[in-house]
Design an enzyme around this catalytic site. Structure first.
Site, PDB file in Angstrom:
ATOM      1  N   HIS A 134       0.698  -1.317   0.058  1.00 66.34           N
ATOM      2  CA  HIS A 134       0.044   0.106   0.103  1.00 66.34           C
ATOM      3  C   HIS A 134       0.835   1.398  -0.037  1.00 66.34           C
ATOM      4  CE1 HIS A 134      -3.599  -2.217   1.832  1.00 66.34           C
ATOM      5  NE2 HIS A 134      -3.073  -2.750   0.675  1.00 66.34           N
ATOM      6  N   CYS A 142       3.926  13.186  -7.662  1.00 65.40           N
ATOM      7  CA  CYS A 142       3.002  14.151  -8.688  1.00 65.40           C
ATOM      8  C   CYS A 142       1.693  13.552  -8.648  1.00 65.40           C
ATOM      9  CB  CYS A 142       3.586  14.553  -9.809  1.00 65.40           C
ATOM     10  SG  CYS A 142       2.551  15.694 -10.783  1.00 65.40           S
ATOM     11  N   CYS A 148       3.417  13.447 -15.719  1.00 68.46           N
ATOM     12  CA  CYS A 148       4.591  14.104 -14.953  1.00 68.46           C
ATOM     13  C   CYS A 148       5.520  12.811 -14.513  1.00 68.46           C
ATOM     14  CB  CYS A 148       4.145  14.883 -13.745  1.00 68.46           C
ATOM     15  SG  CYS A 148       5.672  15.392 -12.819  1.00 68.46           S
ATOM     16  N   CYS A 248       4.526  19.882  -6.741  1.00 68.73           N
ATOM     17  CA  CYS A 248       5.532  18.940  -7.625  1.00 68.73           C
ATOM     18  C   CYS A 248       6.702  19.771  -8.008  1.00 68.73           C
ATOM     19  CB  CYS A 248       4.723  18.365  -8.566  1.00 68.73           C
ATOM     20  SG  CYS A 248       5.845  17.282  -9.455  1.00 68.73           S
ATOM     21  N   CYS A 251       6.974  19.323 -12.410  1.00 66.64           N
ATOM     22  CA  CYS A 251       6.247  19.975 -13.533  1.00 66.64           C
ATOM     23  C   CYS A 251       5.778  21.311 -13.125  1.00 66.64           C
ATOM     24  CB  CYS A 251       4.869  19.174 -13.631  1.00 66.64           C
ATOM     25  SG  CYS A 251       4.012  18.823 -12.171  1.00 66.64           S
TER      26      CYS A 251
END
Length: 356
Positions: A134, A142, A148, A248, A251
């Site tokens: 998990h 991102c 991205c 992020c 990007c």
């Protein structure tokens, strides 16, 4: 490596001896790990974080979701930051260290963990023998994974941004669980989810209508017996601007999100492929140890049966064994007790006595 000493568990000696004999003969071992493994470290279950303190009365299955992140990313990051702080304040317990030592001494051992608390890696469990199904609370990616693809691992900064610092309520460890709380209202995205489900059921017969004042009223408490009381309870909106949340760096357009599997999301394809390969290859599995999990979350709930089909004997370690099913008398084992006490005792023939 320092390991605290806990009192010896009170287990059936014949069952333990039988397990030890099988353990020493096993070349390929699988362990399925759940929240009970970390309970002795003081961590609540992922779903149960709201059972006390600031997040009590709130349903994690309605907060840790893709829909919640789209509608209120600040709320999801507040909740995730709370989880991160709990995990940072905890320490691996003797069961984590015992499993890590088993991995070092048995090359054919693989642990499949549902936990996202990072305690197994902190116990120096070899990464090649630990599949974090998990994800990990301290990894981020991102939110636009397709375009991205940025991933950041091992970020232990707290708070991640000033807006995500612990609130005074969270810092106050003495807040009583009986203290009254402001009853939350049904949020717009919760009502949208209900409407979407109604559209799926009714099809062309569904008639769109604006939410009424009563629809947005405070939700019923968990003590009510009515159907409405079983609606998910969610906090008030966070009101945190997206600019104040983790961004992020690749990007410079999208928010970062926790690199964990939220409710309603599938496991990553590479994780699924790796697990499938393990259970579908030609090699037998000698032993499967299920530790601290209720067996209610799929696909992990089916791993023991897959191991059994490959010849494995099954051992279950849990504080509550009332829900244990499909065990074979005379073949499988059920050990009731604290994983931090029971697991080191079960693994003692292989790992010996761990000392600092």
């Amino acid at each position: 490596m320092a390991v605290s000493t806990l009192p010896a568990s009170n287990l059936d000696e014949a069952a333990v001896a039988d397990f030890h004999e099988t353990l020493l003969q096993s070349k390929r071992i699988v362990a399925v790990l759940g929240a009970g493994l970390s309970a002795a470290s003081g961590l609540p279950t992922y779903r149960g974080v709201g059972s006390g303190g600031l997040w009590r009365n709130y349903d994690a299955t309605q907060i840790a979701t893709p829909a919640a992140f789209r509608h209120d990313p600040g709320l999801v990051w507040q909740y995730t930051s709370h989880l991160r702080r709990l995990a940072l304040g905890a320490a691996p317990n003797p069961a984590h260290y015992a499993l890590a030592e088993l991995a070092r001494r048995v090359p054919g051992f693989m642990a499949l963990t549902q936990n996202v608390d990072n305690l197994s890696p902190r116990a120096e469990h070899p990464a090649a023998q630990l599949n974090q199904l998990h994800g990990n609370l301290f990894d981020m990616r991102c939110s636009d994974e397709a375009n991205c693809g940025y991933i950041e691992r091992g970020n232990f900064k707290d708070p991640l941004t000033p807006a995500l610092a612990a609130s005074p309520e969270e810092q106050d460890a003495t807040v009583s669980n009986n203290e009254s709380v402001k009853r939350p209202k049904a949020t717009a995205w919760l009502l949208e989810g209900i409407a979407r489900k109604n559209r799926q059921i009714l099809g062309h017969d569904y008639q769109e209508a604006a939410p009424l004042r009563t629809d947005q009223a405070a939700l019923k408490s968990g003590d009510d017996e009515s159907t409405e009381s079983r609606l998910a309870v969610v906090p008030e909106p966070s009101n945190i601007p997206p600019a104040d949340l983790p961004q992020c760096p690749k990007c410079s357009t999208n928010l970062l999100r926790p690199n964990i599997v939220w409710f309603g999301e599938a496991l990553p394809a590479d994780i699924v492929a790796e697990v499938d390969n393990m259970f579908n290859d030609s090699q037998p599995i000698d032993l499967c140890i299920v530790i601290g999990t209720s067996g209610s979350v799929w696909p992990a709930a089916g791993f023991a049966d897959l191991a059994r089909k490959k010849g494995a004997r099954i051992a279950v370690v849990n504080l509550d064994v009332s829900d244990v099913k499909n065990m074979r008398p005379g073949t499988d084992w059920v050990f009731a007790g604290d994983a931090a006490v029971v697991v080191p005792e079960l693994l003692k023939p292989v790992m010996g006595s761990l000392s600092g």
